[in-house]
Design a protein around this motif. Structure first.
Motif, short mmCIF file in Angstrom:
data_model
loop_
_atom_site.label_atom_id
_atom_site.label_comp_id
_atom_site.label_asym_id
_atom_site.label_seq_id
_atom_site.Cartn_x
_atom_site.Cartn_y
_atom_site.Cartn_z
N TYR A 21 -12.54 -81.27 -40.02
CA TYR A 21 -13.43 -82.02 -40.93
C TYR A 21 -12.74 -83.15 -41.69
N VAL A 40 -28.39 -73.08 -28.54
CA VAL A 40 -29.32 -74.22 -28.59
C VAL A 40 -29.15 -75.13 -27.38
N GLY A 66 -25.22 -77.14 -39.98
CA GLY A 66 -24.23 -77.27 -38.90
C GLY A 66 -24.97 -77.68 -37.65
N ASP A 89 -24.99 -81.73 -41.59
CA ASP A 89 -23.70 -81.68 -40.88
C ASP A 89 -22.76 -82.71 -41.49
N LEU A 90 -21.47 -82.41 -41.40
CA LEU A 90 -20.46 -83.37 -41.85
C LEU A 90 -20.30 -84.49 -40.82
N ASN A 118 -26.61 -71.79 -36.70
CA ASN A 118 -26.15 -71.23 -35.43
C ASN A 118 -24.70 -71.67 -35.17
N GLU A 119 -23.82 -70.71 -35.04
CA GLU A 119 -22.38 -70.96 -34.82
C GLU A 119 -21.82 -71.91 -35.88
N ASN A 123 -16.82 -71.52 -37.67
CA ASN A 123 -16.00 -72.73 -37.85
C ASN A 123 -15.63 -72.98 -39.31
N ILE A 124 -16.00 -72.04 -40.21
CA ILE A 124 -15.55 -72.18 -41.61
C ILE A 124 -14.09 -71.75 -41.66
#
Ligand SMILES: C[S@@+](CC[C@H](N)C(=O)[O-])C[C@H]1O[C@@H](n2cnc3c(N)ncnc32)[C@H](O)[C@@H]1O
Length: 310
Positions: A21, A40, A66, A89-90, A118-119, A123-124
């Motif tokens: 990020y 998705v 996300g 989202d970033l 979702n997912e 990722n954090i």
């Protein structure tokens, strides 16, 4: 592995955060679909299930937390143009997103609607710890360009002892407190609505002895290196998250009318086109509900002011 608490290498949590990020980070400049396949991407049936959940809860706003390349939002918009859709989202807004779909970098203060992640939690970034030769959990530091590691300071986060105690030398864990805090923040923003995190996870009985830190790049699983060339992910400790209900994706999709059951063969004679359509739908549903695959994903659900429908 060398033990050096004063070394200059960042912790995994810091290196992971910068790699995904930070400026030029992996998720800032690349689309998830170019590197791995999520529900998705697998089938529009996943969006149909999200749509059905919103419909049953009488929620007209769907926030995709996300949102990545915006695939879920695009399917939802095609299915129901009256939905108020927002991607969070970033990453920058995808060029090909319909103009009616909103896009922002963070969640609104309050959400009245359905929040879908979702997912996202996997990722954090979180601290990675390893039990040293005395069985004491130490924070792992990493050299960002190579993924070389060394052990640093003692881990004092009480989450570890409560949810993932380590004692055998060499065993590892990803400390879930950062994910718990992130998900609490999401749930705390619900006014009238539902929040669902879908992810691969483990519980006390199924923790991986050496953790699950890994990376994906161009469709392949590769060694975890926080150099921004690949994602960095670790399965989620789903039992420590705040939740009103936890179900697997197979059950959740079944409850929302999606199943991998094949159409009866005699339909092929009476209605060949209908049979082929139904077969193709069943094949897609089978991927979303597969044992050992996406069907084992966990849906972590919280509801405020609406019934728990799953
Ligand atoms: C694994 S991708 C999933 C994308 C999409 N949900 C899907 O299923 O294909 C995780 C996404 O979460 C985004 N993300 C992670 N942390 C975030 C945060 N704190 N705020 C906003 N977006 C975040 C990343 O940029 C990335 O696009």
């Amino acid at each position: 592995m060398v033990t050096d608490p004063t070394g200059p290498w960042p912790t995994w949590r810091d290196a992971w955060s910068t790699a995904l990020y930070g400026p030029g980070g992996f998720f800032v400049r690349s689309r998830p679909a170019d590197h791995f396949r999520t529900s998705v991407h697998a089938s529009a049936l996943f969006a149909d299930a999200v749509h059905e959940l919103a419909r049953r809860a009488d929620l007209r706003t769907v926030v995709d937390l996300g949102a990545g390349g915006g695939e879920l939002l695009r399917h939802l918009h095609a299915a129901d143009q009256d939905l108020h859709l927002v991607g969070v989202d970033l990453a920058p807004r995808p060029d090909d997103l319909p103009a009616a779909v909103g896009w922002r970098a963070d969640l609104p203060e309050q959400v009245d609607g359905l929040v879908v992640a979702n997912e996202w939690l996997d990722n954090i970034p979180c601290d990675v710890v390893e039990a040293d030769q005395d069985g004491v959990a130490r924070t792992v530091h990493v050299e960002p360009s190579t993924g070389a590691e060394r052990l640093g300071e003692l881990c004092t986060d009480p989450w570890l002892g409560r949810w993932w105690p380590l004692s055998e030398p060499g065993t590892r864990a990803e400390v879930g407190s950062a994910r718990d805090a992130a998900w609490s923040d999401v749930v705390g923003r619900l006014g009238r609505g539902v929040a669902v995190a879908m992810d691969y996870g483990h519980t006390m009985d199924t923790r991986p002895a050496f953790g699950s830190l890994t990376s994906y790049q161009h469709g392949r699983e590769v060694p975890p290196v926080p150099d921004a060339s690949r994602d960095v992910t670790a399965h989620v400790a789903v039992d420590s998250l705040p939740a009103d209900r936890v179900v697997d994706q197979r059950q959740a999709l079944g409850a929302l009318g999606i199943s991998g059951e094949r159409p009866p063969l005699d339909r092929a004679h009476d209605d060949p086109r209908g049979y082929l359509r139904a077969l193709s739908t069943a094949t897609e549903a089978a991927e979303l509900t597969a044992r050992g695959g996406l069907g084992d994903f966990v849906w972590v659900v919280s509801a405020r002011g609406v019934p728990l429908l799953l």
